[in-house]
Design a protein around this motif. Structure first.
Motif, PDB file in Angstrom:
ATOM      1  N   GLU A 159       2.910  38.373  -1.665  1.00  0.00           N
ATOM      2  CA  GLU A 159       3.897  39.278  -1.930  1.00  0.00           C
ATOM      3  C   GLU A 159       5.295  38.581  -2.064  1.00  0.00           C
ATOM      4  O   GLU A 159       5.351  37.500  -1.441  1.00  0.00           O
ATOM      5  N   VAL A 160       6.085  38.941  -2.820  1.00  0.00           N
ATOM      6  CA  VAL A 160       7.397  38.191  -3.025  1.00  0.00           C
ATOM      7  C   VAL A 160       8.449  39.255  -2.789  1.00  0.00           C
ATOM      8  O   VAL A 160       8.808  40.187  -3.263  1.00  0.00           O
ATOM      9  N   LYS A 161       9.405  38.699  -1.815  1.00  0.00           N
ATOM     10  CA  LYS A 161      10.683  39.275  -1.584  1.00  0.00           C
ATOM     11  C   LYS A 161      11.787  38.351  -1.678  1.00  0.00           C
ATOM     12  O   LYS A 161      11.935  37.183  -1.547  1.00  0.00           O
ATOM     13  N   ALA A 162      12.972  38.811  -2.482  1.00  0.00           N
ATOM     14  CA  ALA A 162      14.118  38.428  -2.672  1.00  0.00           C
ATOM     15  C   ALA A 162      14.959  38.024  -1.592  1.00  0.00           C
ATOM     16  O   ALA A 162      16.026  37.330  -1.729  1.00  0.00           O
ATOM     17  N   SER A 163      14.629  38.698  -0.488  1.00  0.00           N
ATOM     18  CA  SER A 163      15.736  38.695   0.757  1.00  0.00           C
ATOM     19  C   SER A 163      15.255  37.299   1.588  1.00  0.00           C
ATOM     20  O   SER A 163      14.077  36.806   1.461  1.00  0.00           O
ATOM     21  N   SER A 164      16.105  36.807   2.497  1.00  0.00           N
ATOM     22  CA  SER A 164      15.945  35.909   3.333  1.00  0.00           C
ATOM     23  C   SER A 164      15.349  36.315   4.689  1.00  0.00           C
ATOM     24  O   SER A 164      15.420  35.463   5.637  1.00  0.00           O
ATOM     25  N   THR A 165      15.085  37.484   4.902  1.00  0.00           N
ATOM     26  CA  THR A 165      14.421  37.940   6.282  1.00  0.00           C
ATOM     27  C   THR A 165      13.071  38.849   5.624  1.00  0.00           C
ATOM     28  O   THR A 165      13.035  39.322   4.330  1.00  0.00           O
ATOM     29  N   VAL A 166      11.995  38.789   6.448  1.00  0.00           N
ATOM     30  CA  VAL A 166      10.882  39.448   6.199  1.00  0.00           C
ATOM     31  C   VAL A 166      10.708  40.582   7.382  1.00  0.00           C
ATOM     32  O   VAL A 166      10.796  40.145   8.679  1.00  0.00           O
ATOM     33  N   ARG A 167      10.278  41.945   6.998  1.00  0.00           N
ATOM     34  CA  ARG A 167       9.790  42.980   8.023  1.00  0.00           C
ATOM     35  C   ARG A 167       8.178  42.668   8.270  1.00  0.00           C
ATOM     36  O   ARG A 167       7.613  42.533   7.239  1.00  0.00           O
ATOM     37  N   SER A 168       7.848  43.524   9.177  1.00  0.00           N
ATOM     38  CA  SER A 168       6.510  43.698   9.187  1.00  0.00           C
ATOM     39  C   SER A 168       5.889  44.647   8.509  1.00  0.00           C
ATOM     40  O   SER A 168       4.713  44.386   7.732  1.00  0.00           O
ATOM     41  N   ASP A 169       6.723  45.614   7.693  1.00  0.00           N
ATOM     42  CA  ASP A 169       6.396  46.702   6.567  1.00  0.00           C
ATOM     43  C   ASP A 169       5.902  45.731   5.363  1.00  0.00           C
ATOM     44  O   ASP A 169       5.275  46.338   4.520  1.00  0.00           O
ATOM     45  N   ASP A 170       6.350  44.464   5.221  1.00  0.00           N
ATOM     46  CA  ASP A 170       6.523  43.776   3.909  1.00  0.00           C
ATOM     47  C   ASP A 170       4.806  43.427   3.746  1.00  0.00           C
ATOM     48  O   ASP A 170       4.562  42.938   2.757  1.00  0.00           O
ATOM     49  N   PHE A 171       4.107  43.327   4.895  1.00  0.00           N
ATOM     50  CA  PHE A 171       2.772  43.077   4.867  1.00  0.00           C
ATOM     51  C   PHE A 171       1.917  44.275   4.661  1.00  0.00           C
ATOM     52  O   PHE A 171       0.543  44.026   4.798  1.00  0.00           O
ATOM     53  N   ARG A 172       2.410  45.507   4.312  1.00  0.00           N
ATOM     54  CA  ARG A 172       1.538  46.593   4.334  1.00  0.00           C
ATOM     55  C   ARG A 172       0.280  46.616   3.315  1.00  0.00           C
ATOM     56  O   ARG A 172      -0.853  46.701   3.658  1.00  0.00           O
TER      57      ARG A 172
END
Length: 433
Positions: free
Chosen positions: A376-389
């Motif tokens: 998965e690719v996220k442009a933010s500098s933080t990651v949440r658990s939901d990003d792994f859904r």
């Protein structure tokens, strides 16, 4: 770290620059081309215009008694059209640049290599997907190896190994990477892209001029030579629309109204843009693990700098709250993965995954053994658990075949998010090994 100047520093592909001596960049594909010449009669280096094909083959052929033929030269092209058999008759290595200009030569080459089947007879370059040309008279099954050359990868520019794909398959969740690259520096890499001419231009305005001309010339020259383009302004509008939808699902029918073309014409134009290496379709992945998986491909621009320029985005505007950083960063990552798959030890393919319930994974890598990596690719500098859904969805259904799920983000650390789940800096793509 600034990315405005040329970051080129080794010994294979010459890059024009502001300095009198110029710079050179080693290409990972050179190893594959050299190996193919040792055991294959015909080797084709295929890829986008101005990505360094001619320079690469020239340097590989410089120590051989090679005959060089450039089909972009009118008189050379006319000779090839007039006498194809005589044109390719040469006992040693012959280099033919831009073979798509005269595809009939492939039939004459076939006759030559069937008569004299020594390896390393012909080294060809092409700026269109040659084997997809409708006018192709014959193929060269068992006689030709095709090696795709892309614009520079980030590792080629920085002088690193570009070993992320192999490292993920061999190390999985054990892989670690710490990054010093900032979010703004990622944006600079996205808008710079990887074309040698763009990398060499330290002035952003001059880089934009090159990218403007590149797209205009590609449509007016290469696309028009492959097929009759009845509505060039609409083709240009379609290209801009695709840039705005980089990394999104490719729903051709939805584009019809937006650009004033029929759905049939949209499909034809999209195929042409793929053939000249402006865009690349990322097919949908499924192993029948979910009957709700969709089959629509994604579209990405082969070069992120071209896509950003079409949107009028520079590195500063890209990271604003209303910027296009997310979609462009995803396309950037997809194409870095596509580049690595042309030289990685792992023989894997690139897909995306999405269900009708909106569960999705930006990139799915599957090797010949059926082992899968999700990214998965996220442009933010933080990651949440939901990003792994989406990644957890794949892991639950694949079991032991699922190696690791990675969220690439613009932060600095590798962080655990459960069994076989990791967040990693985007720069692991070219610095991780």
């Amino acid at each position: 770290m600034s990315l405005e100047g040329p970051l080129c520093h080794a010994d294979l592909v010459v890059v024009p620059s502001q300095t009198p001596l110029g710079k050179v960049v080693p290409r990972h594909a050179s190893v594959a081309v050299g190996e193919a010449l040792a055991d294959t009669r015909v080797v084709l280096v295929n890829g986008a215009r101005q990505c360094g094909k001619s320079t690469l083959v020239r340097l590989l052929a410089k120590d051989r008694a090679a005959e060089w033929r450039n089909l972009d030269t009118p008189v050379v092209r006319q000779a090839a059209l007039t006498d194809p058999a005589g044109f390719v008759a040469f006992p040693e290595l012959m280099v033919i640049d831009e073979i798509q200009r005269v595809p009939d030569l492939l039939l004459a080459i076939k006759e030559q290599v069937d008569t004299y089947p020594a390896p390393g007879r012909y080294l060809l370059t092409g700026s269109a997907r040659v084997l997809g040309l409708r006018a192709l008279p014959d193929l060269l099954p068992g006689r030709m190896e095709t090696i795709e050359l892309w614009p520079f990868s980030q590792g080629e520019i920085d002088g690193t190994a570009d070993g992320f794909v192999d490292a993920l398959f061999t190390e999985g969740e054990r892989l670690r990477h710490t990054s010093a690259v900032t979010r703004n520096e990622y944006a600079e890499r996205v808008v710079r892209g990887g074309f040698p001419e763009a990398v060499a231009r330290s002035n952003p305005r001059r880089r934009e001029r090159f990218l403007d001309s590149y797209v205009s010339d590609l449509i007016a020259r290469d696309v028009s030579q492959l097929a009759e383009i009845e509505r060039v302004p609409q083709m240009r509008a379609l290209v801009r629309l695709l840039a705005a939808r980089s990394g999104q699902l490719l729903v051709a029918n939805a584009m019809s109204t937006a650009v004033g073309l029929s759905a049939t014409t949209i499909h034809r134009y999209l195929a042409l843009l793929d053939e000249v290496f402006l865009t690349k379709r990322i097919p949908a992945w499924s192993r029948n693990i979910s009957s709700r998986a969709i089959s629509t491909p994604k579209v990405a621009f082969v070069d992120s700098g071209v896509a950003a320029n079409l949107l009028g985005a520079d590195s500063r505007s890209l990271v604003r709250p209303d910027g296009q950083f997310g979609p462009l960063l995803e396309g950037f990552v997809l194409m870095e993965l596509a580049r690595q798959l042309t030289w990685s030890e792992q023989r894997a393919e690139l897909f995306h995954y999405r269900t009708k319930d909106q569960v999705e994974v930006d990139a799915v890598l599957e090797n010949r053994q059926g082992q899968v990596i999700g990214i998965e690719v996220k442009a933010s500098s933080t990651v949440r658990s939901d990003d792994f859904r989406g990644l957890r969805h794949l892991a639950d259904r694949l079991g032991d075949d699922f190696i690791v799920g990675v969220v690439l983000y613009t932060g600095t650390q590798t962080l655990p998010f459960g069994d076989r789940m990791r967040a990693m800096p985007v720069s692991a793509l070219w610095e991780g090994r």
